[in-house]
Design a protein around this motif. Structure first.
Motif, PDB file in Angstrom:
ATOM      1  N   LEU A   8       0.089   5.172 -20.639  1.00 20.35           N
ATOM      2  CA  LEU A   8       0.174   5.326 -19.167  1.00 20.35           C
ATOM      3  C   LEU A   8       0.546   4.016 -18.575  1.00 20.35           C
ATOM      4  CD1 LEU A   8      -3.438   7.317 -18.885  1.00 20.35           C
ATOM      5  CD2 LEU A   8      -1.131   8.267 -18.348  1.00 20.35           C
ATOM      6  N   PRO A   9       1.253   4.343 -17.482  1.00 17.73           N
ATOM      7  CA  PRO A   9       1.577   3.072 -16.568  1.00 17.73           C
ATOM      8  C   PRO A   9       0.196   2.616 -16.118  1.00 17.73           C
ATOM      9  CG  PRO A   9       2.930   5.003 -16.039  1.00 17.73           C
ATOM     10  CD  PRO A   9       2.077   5.542 -16.839  1.00 17.73           C
ATOM     11  N   LYS A  10       0.030   1.498 -15.887  1.00 16.77           N
ATOM     12  CA  LYS A  10      -1.118   0.898 -15.501  1.00 16.77           C
ATOM     13  C   LYS A  10      -0.967   0.569 -13.958  1.00 16.77           C
ATOM     14  CE  LYS A  10      -2.190  -1.493 -19.522  1.00 16.77           C
ATOM     15  NZ  LYS A  10      -2.910  -0.852 -20.410  1.00 16.77           N
ATOM     16  N   VAL A  11      -1.181   1.779 -13.461  1.00 17.11           N
ATOM     17  CA  VAL A  11      -0.942   1.770 -11.595  1.00 17.11           C
ATOM     18  C   VAL A  11      -2.185   2.270 -11.235  1.00 17.11           C
ATOM     19  CG1 VAL A  11       0.497   2.707  -9.967  1.00 17.11           C
ATOM     20  CG2 VAL A  11       1.707   1.811 -12.098  1.00 17.11           C
ATOM     21  N   PRO A  25      -8.119   7.251 -16.654  1.00 18.88           N
ATOM     22  CA  PRO A  25      -8.904   7.207 -17.919  1.00 18.88           C
ATOM     23  C   PRO A  25      -7.847   6.843 -19.094  1.00 18.88           C
ATOM     24  CG  PRO A  25      -9.144   9.271 -17.091  1.00 18.88           C
ATOM     25  CD  PRO A  25      -8.149   9.035 -16.629  1.00 18.88           C
ATOM     26  N   THR A  26      -8.239   5.789 -19.928  1.00 19.81           N
ATOM     27  CA  THR A  26      -7.555   5.400 -21.199  1.00 19.81           C
ATOM     28  C   THR A  26      -8.159   5.832 -22.348  1.00 19.81           C
ATOM     29  OG1 THR A  26      -8.609   3.274 -20.960  1.00 19.81           O
ATOM     30  CG2 THR A  26      -6.284   3.424 -19.905  1.00 19.81           C
ATOM     31  N   GLN A  27      -9.508   6.360 -22.306  1.00 19.70           N
ATOM     32  CA  GLN A  27     -10.144   7.126 -23.237  1.00 19.70           C
ATOM     33  C   GLN A  27     -10.272   8.373 -23.101  1.00 19.70           C
ATOM     34  OE1 GLN A  27     -11.464   5.013 -25.932  1.00 19.70           O
ATOM     35  NE2 GLN A  27      -9.878   3.491 -24.692  1.00 19.70           N
ATOM     36  N   GLY A  61     -11.034  20.371 -25.027  1.00 16.75           N
ATOM     37  CA  GLY A  61     -11.383  19.046 -24.957  1.00 16.75           C
ATOM     38  C   GLY A  61     -10.664  18.182 -23.860  1.00 16.75           C
ATOM     39  N   VAL A  62      -9.980  18.785 -23.059  1.00 16.08           N
ATOM     40  CA  VAL A  62      -9.212  17.994 -21.613  1.00 16.08           C
ATOM     41  C   VAL A  62     -10.443  17.438 -20.914  1.00 16.08           C
ATOM     42  CG1 VAL A  62      -7.612  18.080 -20.110  1.00 16.08           C
ATOM     43  CG2 VAL A  62      -7.311  19.142 -22.069  1.00 16.08           C
ATOM     44  N   ALA A  63     -10.542  16.244 -20.884  1.00 17.71           N
ATOM     45  CA  ALA A  63     -11.483  15.699 -19.979  1.00 17.71           C
ATOM     46  C   ALA A  63     -11.127  15.528 -18.260  1.00 17.71           C
ATOM     47  CB  ALA A  63     -11.983  14.323 -20.129  1.00 17.71           C
ATOM     48  N   GLY A  64      -9.874  15.826 -18.041  1.00 17.41           N
ATOM     49  CA  GLY A  64      -9.485  15.597 -16.619  1.00 17.41           C
ATOM     50  C   GLY A  64      -8.034  16.163 -16.739  1.00 17.41           C
ATOM     51  N   ILE A 126       0.264  15.491 -22.137  1.00 17.40           N
ATOM     52  CA  ILE A 126      -1.093  15.412 -22.698  1.00 17.40           C
ATOM     53  C   ILE A 126      -1.036  14.022 -23.223  1.00 17.40           C
ATOM     54  CG2 ILE A 126      -2.426  16.175 -24.490  1.00 17.40           C
ATOM     55  CD1 ILE A 126      -1.152  18.759 -24.637  1.00 17.40           C
ATOM     56  N   VAL A 127      -2.173  13.565 -22.755  1.00 14.65           N
ATOM     57  CA  VAL A 127      -2.343  11.948 -23.061  1.00 14.65           C
ATOM     58  C   VAL A 127      -3.801  11.796 -23.707  1.00 14.65           C
ATOM     59  CG1 VAL A 127      -2.565   9.612 -21.885  1.00 14.65           C
ATOM     60  CG2 VAL A 127      -1.291  11.344 -21.040  1.00 14.65           C
ATOM     61  N   GLU A 128      -3.627  11.109 -24.821  1.00 13.92           N
ATOM     62  CA  GLU A 128      -5.121  10.980 -25.704  1.00 13.92           C
ATOM     63  C   GLU A 128      -4.916   9.246 -25.677  1.00 13.92           C
ATOM     64  OE1 GLU A 128      -5.989  13.619 -28.902  1.00 13.92           O
ATOM     65  OE2 GLU A 128      -4.439  14.983 -28.414  1.00 13.92           O
TER      66      GLU A 128
END
Length: 156
Positions: A8-11, A25-27, A61-64, A126-128
């Motif tokens: 994920l870009p840190k923006v 979120p990164t978790q 299981g998707v948190a957001g 999808i980002v995990e």
């Protein structure tokens, strides 16, 4: 372009009002949806599927779910309110006001003459734990097939 393995870009993005900062979120598992522009007809047919299926995503299981548009925060906030069910939804509508997130995901295209020079291609990811595990990128920004909520939900 958005692809498996990308971080994920840190923006910092904005939600609801100026300087109401949101860092993705990164978790855990999230879905990121990139759209060319709030209120455009294809985007306004794309995003309601995510709002309508938010409980289905939660069950997988998707948190957001984070919808990101290269628009100002007033525009993204008004768009959320205008979409049926949007105001009651937990789906986040985020302003990438200067396109930095979109650039970081290598998802820009030039929409001069229609929406402005810098816009986001249409995609879902999808980002995990901060990395893309599945990417759904449309060949044409007006298409809403590969990145549709139904298609992404089926892949989980």
């Amino acid at each position: 372009m958005v692809a498996v393995g990308m971080p994920l870009p840190k923006v910092t993005l904005w939600e609801d009002k100026p300087n109401q900062n949101v860092d993705l979120p990164t978790q855990g598992k999230i879905v990121v949806v990139g759209v060319p522009g709030a209120f455009t007809p294809p985007c306004s047919s794309h995003v309601p599927g995510y709002v309508a299926n938010e409980k289905g995503f939660e069950a997988k299981g998707v948190a957001g779910i984070y919808v990101i548009a290269v628009n100002d925060v007033f525009c993204t906030a008004a768009w959320k309110k205008a979409l049926e069910g949007g105001e009651q939804s937990k789906v986040h509508f985020l302003a990438d006001w200067n396109g930095q997130f979109t650039k970081g995901f290598d998802a820009t295209f030039d929409a001069s003459g229609l929406l402005g020079p810098l816009r986001s291609k249409r995609y879902a990811a999808i980002v995990e734990d901060g990395k893309v595990t599945k990417a759904f990128v449309e060949n044409e920004v007006t298409d809403v097939n590969v990145s549709s909520a139904d298609n992404v939900l089926k892949s989980l």
